[in-house]
Motif scaffolding. Structure first.
Motif, short mmCIF file in Angstrom:
data_model
loop_
_atom_site.label_atom_id
_atom_site.label_comp_id
_atom_site.label_asym_id
_atom_site.label_seq_id
_atom_site.Cartn_x
_atom_site.Cartn_y
_atom_site.Cartn_z
N VAL A 58 0.85 -1.19 0.00
CA VAL A 58 0.00 0.00 0.00
C VAL A 58 0.89 1.24 0.00
CG1 VAL A 58 -1.83 1.28 1.22
CG2 VAL A 58 -1.77 -1.23 1.33
N ARG A 59 0.71 2.06 -1.02
CA ARG A 59 1.44 3.32 -1.13
C ARG A 59 2.95 3.13 -0.93
NH1 ARG A 59 -2.58 7.79 1.64
NH2 ARG A 59 -4.26 7.48 0.16
N ASP A 60 3.52 2.24 -1.71
CA ASP A 60 4.97 1.97 -1.71
C ASP A 60 5.50 1.40 -0.40
OD1 ASP A 60 5.21 2.84 -4.37
OD2 ASP A 60 5.41 4.92 -3.71
N LYS A 61 4.61 0.84 0.43
CA LYS A 61 5.03 0.18 1.67
C LYS A 61 4.49 -1.23 1.66
CE LYS A 61 5.50 4.25 4.51
NZ LYS A 61 5.25 4.86 5.80
N THR A 62 5.21 -2.14 2.32
CA THR A 62 4.79 -3.54 2.42
C THR A 62 4.39 -3.83 3.86
OG1 THR A 62 6.30 -4.15 0.65
CG2 THR A 62 5.54 -5.92 2.08
N TYR A 63 3.25 -4.50 4.00
CA TYR A 63 2.73 -4.86 5.32
C TYR A 63 2.44 -6.36 5.32
CZ TYR A 63 1.89 0.16 5.55
OH TYR A 63 2.03 1.52 5.52
N ARG A 64 2.77 -7.02 6.44
CA ARG A 64 2.46 -8.44 6.61
C ARG A 64 1.60 -8.60 7.85
NH1 ARG A 64 7.10 -12.58 5.72
NH2 ARG A 64 5.23 -13.82 5.55
N PHE A 65 0.54 -9.41 7.69
CA PHE A 65 -0.40 -9.61 8.78
C PHE A 65 -0.66 -11.09 9.01
CE2 PHE A 65 -1.63 -5.62 6.65
CZ PHE A 65 -1.41 -4.73 7.70
N ARG A 66 -0.76 -11.48 10.29
CA ARG A 66 -1.15 -12.85 10.65
C ARG A 66 -2.66 -12.88 10.80
NH1 ARG A 66 1.80 -13.81 15.99
NH2 ARG A 66 1.25 -11.65 16.11
N ASN A 67 -3.28 -13.89 10.19
CA ASN A 67 -4.73 -14.00 10.17
C ASN A 67 -5.18 -15.40 10.56
OD1 ASN A 67 -5.47 -11.37 8.56
ND2 ASN A 67 -3.76 -12.30 7.50
N GLU A 68 -6.43 -15.47 11.02
CA GLU A 68 -7.06 -16.75 11.28
C GLU A 68 -8.54 -16.65 10.92
OE1 GLU A 68 -8.01 -19.92 14.87
OE2 GLU A 68 -6.64 -18.26 15.25
N ILE A 69 -9.03 -17.65 10.20
CA ILE A 69 -10.45 -17.72 9.90
C ILE A 69 -11.17 -18.24 11.15
CG2 ILE A 69 -12.25 -18.84 8.51
CD1 ILE A 69 -10.24 -18.84 6.17
N THR A 70 -12.11 -17.44 11.67
CA THR A 70 -12.83 -17.83 12.88
C THR A 70 -14.23 -18.34 12.59
OG1 THR A 70 -13.56 -15.54 13.23
CG2 THR A 70 -11.52 -16.24 14.34
N GLU A 71 -14.73 -18.05 11.38
CA GLU A 71 -16.02 -18.60 10.95
C GLU A 71 -15.99 -18.75 9.44
OE1 GLU A 71 -20.78 -17.54 10.83
OE2 GLU A 71 -19.54 -16.53 12.32
N TYR A 72 -16.50 -19.89 8.98
CA TYR A 72 -16.55 -20.15 7.54
C TYR A 72 -17.85 -20.87 7.21
CZ TYR A 72 -15.36 -21.73 2.86
OH TYR A 72 -15.36 -21.96 1.51
N VAL A 73 -18.70 -20.24 6.40
CA VAL A 73 -19.93 -20.85 5.93
C VAL A 73 -19.84 -20.86 4.41
CG1 VAL A 73 -22.44 -20.73 5.85
CG2 VAL A 73 -21.22 -19.98 7.92
N HIS A 74 -19.67 -22.05 3.83
CA HIS A 74 -19.46 -22.18 2.39
C HIS A 74 -20.53 -21.43 1.59
CE1 HIS A 74 -17.82 -23.84 -1.24
NE2 HIS A 74 -19.01 -24.30 -1.59
N ASN A 75 -20.09 -20.68 0.60
CA ASN A 75 -20.93 -19.88 -0.29
C ASN A 75 -21.65 -18.72 0.39
OD1 ASN A 75 -20.30 -21.14 -2.72
ND2 ASN A 75 -21.88 -22.69 -2.43
N ARG A 76 -21.30 -18.41 1.64
CA ARG A 76 -22.00 -17.32 2.32
C ARG A 76 -21.10 -16.39 3.14
NH1 ARG A 76 -25.19 -18.35 -0.93
NH2 ARG A 76 -27.34 -18.97 -0.68
N ARG A 77 -20.22 -16.93 3.99
CA ARG A 77 -19.57 -16.05 4.97
C ARG A 77 -18.16 -16.52 5.35
NH1 ARG A 77 -22.84 -16.96 8.82
NH2 ARG A 77 -24.38 -15.56 7.97
#
Length: 148
Positions: A58-77
């Motif tokens: 973003v705007r000539d800067k690099t950012y790294r983020f750790r993520n986790e999926i906490t809810e997954y509903v196929h084809n919806r959320r």
């Protein structure tokens, strides 16, 4: 505290078609110019508990983020948490049918504390500008599904 919100209830594609775009790393990387890399640290790529790192430019800067999926509903959320030193960002991607169209909601919020409020107020205008451009490209990709 909200840091980004997007809503469109007139996407001319089925919820399954919209979700297929959101759920596909390759398509996301083609659409979102800020998305540079997605690296998984768990076997599953799309399920509750999936952990991954995202690299953004973003705007000539690099950012790294750790993520986790906490809810997954196929084809919806998909709901995911992004951990920063300033706090935890929760992001929702939700797709619902609306007649012959689909409704897409994307929301990001950060846990609220005094230090986080200052961070959020700084990030919010940049996130809005950058993400609105990126979401227009997502809308275009969904429109192009029906042209094929």
């Amino acid at each position: 505290m909200d840091i980004y919100s997007y809503y469109n209830d007139k996407l001319a594609a089925s919820p399954e078609e919209v979700f297929a775009v959101i759920n596909d790393d390759k398509q996301l990387k083609n659409i979102f110019s800020i998305l540079k890399e997605i690296e998984y640290s768990t076997k599953g790529k799309r399920s509750k508990g999936t952990k991954f790192r995202v690299t953004l430019g973003v705007r000539d800067k690099t950012y790294r983020f750790r993520n986790e999926i906490t809810e997954y509903v196929h084809n919806r959320r998909i709901i995911m948490k992004t951990r920063l030193k300033q706090g935890v960002i929760t992001t929702l991607f939700n797709v619902e049918p609306r007649g012959g169209h689909s409704e897409l909601t994307v929301k990001s919020s950060i846990e609220s504390s005094m230090g986080v409020k200052v961070f959020a107020m700084t990030v919010k205008p940049v996130a809005k500008t950058v993400m609105n451009k990126e979401m227009k490209k997502l809308e275009e990709a969904v429109r192009n599904l029906n042209l094929k």
